[in-house]
Motif scaffolding. Sequence first.
Motif, mmCIF file in Angstrom:
data_model
loop_
_atom_site.group_PDB
_atom_site.id
_atom_site.type_symbol
_atom_site.label_atom_id
_atom_site.label_comp_id
_atom_site.label_asym_id
_atom_site.label_seq_id
_atom_site.Cartn_x
_atom_site.Cartn_y
_atom_site.Cartn_z
ATOM 1 N N ILE A 173 43.070 -5.060 57.677
ATOM 2 C CA ILE A 173 43.402 -3.629 57.690
ATOM 3 C C ILE A 173 44.109 -3.204 58.969
ATOM 4 O O ILE A 173 44.667 -2.112 59.033
ATOM 5 C CB ILE A 173 42.144 -2.767 57.497
ATOM 6 C CG1 ILE A 173 41.165 -2.924 58.665
ATOM 7 C CG2 ILE A 173 41.469 -3.090 56.180
ATOM 8 C CD1 ILE A 173 40.008 -1.948 58.601
ATOM 9 N N GLY A 174 44.111 -4.088 59.993
ATOM 10 C CA GLY A 174 44.714 -3.704 61.265
ATOM 11 C C GLY A 174 45.700 -4.701 61.831
ATOM 12 O O GLY A 174 46.089 -4.597 63.003
ATOM 13 N N GLY A 175 46.112 -5.661 61.017
ATOM 14 C CA GLY A 175 47.095 -6.640 61.483
ATOM 15 C C GLY A 175 46.486 -7.634 62.460
ATOM 16 O O GLY A 175 45.280 -7.632 62.744
ATOM 17 N N ASP A 176 47.341 -8.499 62.999
ATOM 18 C CA ASP A 176 46.879 -9.557 63.898
ATOM 19 C C ASP A 176 46.478 -9.042 65.269
ATOM 20 O O ASP A 176 45.812 -9.729 66.026
ATOM 21 C CB ASP A 176 47.967 -10.623 64.064
ATOM 22 C CG ASP A 176 48.164 -11.431 62.790
ATOM 23 O OD1 ASP A 176 47.213 -11.493 61.984
ATOM 24 O OD2 ASP A 176 49.259 -11.983 62.598
ATOM 25 N N GLY A 177 46.889 -7.843 65.590
ATOM 26 C CA GLY A 177 46.535 -7.282 66.884
ATOM 27 C C GLY A 177 47.605 -7.534 67.929
ATOM 28 O O GLY A 177 48.272 -8.585 67.934
ATOM 29 N N VAL A 178 47.772 -6.552 68.820
ATOM 30 C CA VAL A 178 48.758 -6.638 69.893
ATOM 31 C C VAL A 178 48.025 -6.676 71.233
ATOM 32 O O VAL A 178 47.172 -5.816 71.490
ATOM 33 C CB VAL A 178 49.715 -5.423 69.863
ATOM 34 C CG1 VAL A 178 50.697 -5.485 71.030
ATOM 35 C CG2 VAL A 178 50.443 -5.359 68.533
ATOM 36 N N PRO A 179 48.298 -7.660 72.088
ATOM 37 C CA PRO A 179 47.633 -7.693 73.393
ATOM 38 C C PRO A 179 48.038 -6.477 74.226
ATOM 39 O O PRO A 179 49.230 -6.242 74.451
ATOM 40 C CB PRO A 179 48.131 -8.995 74.029
ATOM 41 C CG PRO A 179 48.675 -9.812 72.893
ATOM 42 C CD PRO A 179 49.182 -8.827 71.893
ATOM 43 N N VAL A 180 47.063 -5.704 74.678
ATOM 44 C CA VAL A 180 47.354 -4.550 75.528
ATOM 45 C C VAL A 180 46.781 -4.732 76.929
ATOM 46 O O VAL A 180 47.176 -4.016 77.847
ATOM 47 C CB VAL A 180 46.817 -3.246 74.892
ATOM 48 C CG1 VAL A 180 47.607 -2.895 73.641
ATOM 49 C CG2 VAL A 180 45.336 -3.344 74.575
ATOM 50 N N ARG A 181 45.863 -5.646 77.090
ATOM 51 C CA ARG A 181 45.339 -6.119 78.361
ATOM 52 C C ARG A 181 45.042 -7.594 78.165
ATOM 53 O O ARG A 181 45.002 -8.083 77.022
ATOM 54 C CB ARG A 181 44.063 -5.351 78.763
ATOM 55 C CG ARG A 181 44.330 -3.911 79.212
ATOM 56 C CD ARG A 181 43.015 -3.172 79.492
ATOM 57 N NE ARG A 181 42.263 -3.740 80.592
ATOM 58 C CZ ARG A 181 42.370 -3.369 81.866
ATOM 59 N NH1 ARG A 181 43.247 -2.422 82.198
ATOM 60 N NH2 ARG A 181 41.638 -3.924 82.805
#
Length: 411
Positions: free
Chosen positions: A304-312
């Motif tokens: 539901i939220g994709g693979d995720g994007v590194p933000v830290r």
Amino acid sequence: MTDPALADAGRTRIAWADAQMPVLRSIRERFGKQRPLEGLTVAACLHVTAETANLVTTLTAGGAQVALCAANPLATQDEVAATLATEPGVAVFARHGEDLDTFAGHVADVLDRTPRITIDDGADLLVTLHAARPDLLEGLLGGTEETTSGLVRLRAMQADGRLDCPVLAVNEARAERVFNDHYGTAQSTLDGILRATNLLLAGRTVVVLGYGPTGRGIALRARGAGAQVVVCEVDPVAGLDARMEGFEVMPSLEAARRGDIFITVTGAPAVLGRSHFEAMKDGAVLANAGHFDVEIDLAALREIGGDGVPVRPLVSQHVLADGRHLNLLASGRVVNLAAGEGHPASVMDLSFALQALSVEHLAAADGTLPDGVQPVPDDIDREVARLKLASLGVQLDELTAEQRRYRRSWE
């Protein structure tokens, strides 16, 4: 596998930890004189940290050959692995960030050393040994287990009639419960979350899922930092305990709408799942303090939220269809190790003292203990606590002869 150039840095780190581990150090000195583990091969699947290095050198001081692999690749300190690789009697199979195939290969490498005793942090060695290397059972004196999750696996094996060796439940020793779970994991979990996010806890709502010894400590320390704390439980006694301690207690789906930071510490899979994610606030933080990366349903989160994007460096942000952001810490792995440094050395002093004395007990029993999970002998538990108190300069009262007689009498 390890970079020899890191060994000097590892020695400094190990020495720093050793200065805070007086109980294990005193056992190491006795082991060096008595050599109770002479000629034994010990296999260990543990977090490869400076504290673990001091356990390894205690075992080798007692005469053991030690083969070590990593229980959590993200916790491996490469400089420590490099230092241990230079120690006589030690074989190290660990690299920070190794993938699952490499991890499985390292477990196999350790078992190839034909251990007589195992030390587990999650039961990977004993589960793999029983499933893939049953030929090693004949010479196995037994093992020890450091975690709640590992004991769940081992007791499931025992219930199925598949556990064919004795296992000492180090995780359930009284000294371990007090020091490791309540104080160690509690402090290091919050430390890992703060290192990963740099969030202010004061004024936020922290949801603790699981109110065992570890969850209780996390809840108390989060409240001490100014957070509003909500507890979710399945056990009525634990839930009542949390309520009497002054925490809000509610079902996890209700808490999902309230929380800013979620910390799972249950030993169960999918404690936070799709229905929870869909109810959470924008910006909610998801952290796992259980042993395995199964407590947060990662497949549902990615669906539901994709693979995720590194933000830290240790924060992956998943964006839901309506634009809300959910922040996963350390890929769902145990946050106190993957994002922090794990327990303080003074906590691991007791845990590894219990491990060292439990290994000595298995060696002395020489195969006479019954198969199955069993408690650490009370005299070991009491000796570790006594040594710790002595290192702190603390003395206790003793029962008088009259008091001892009274306690033994039924009249």
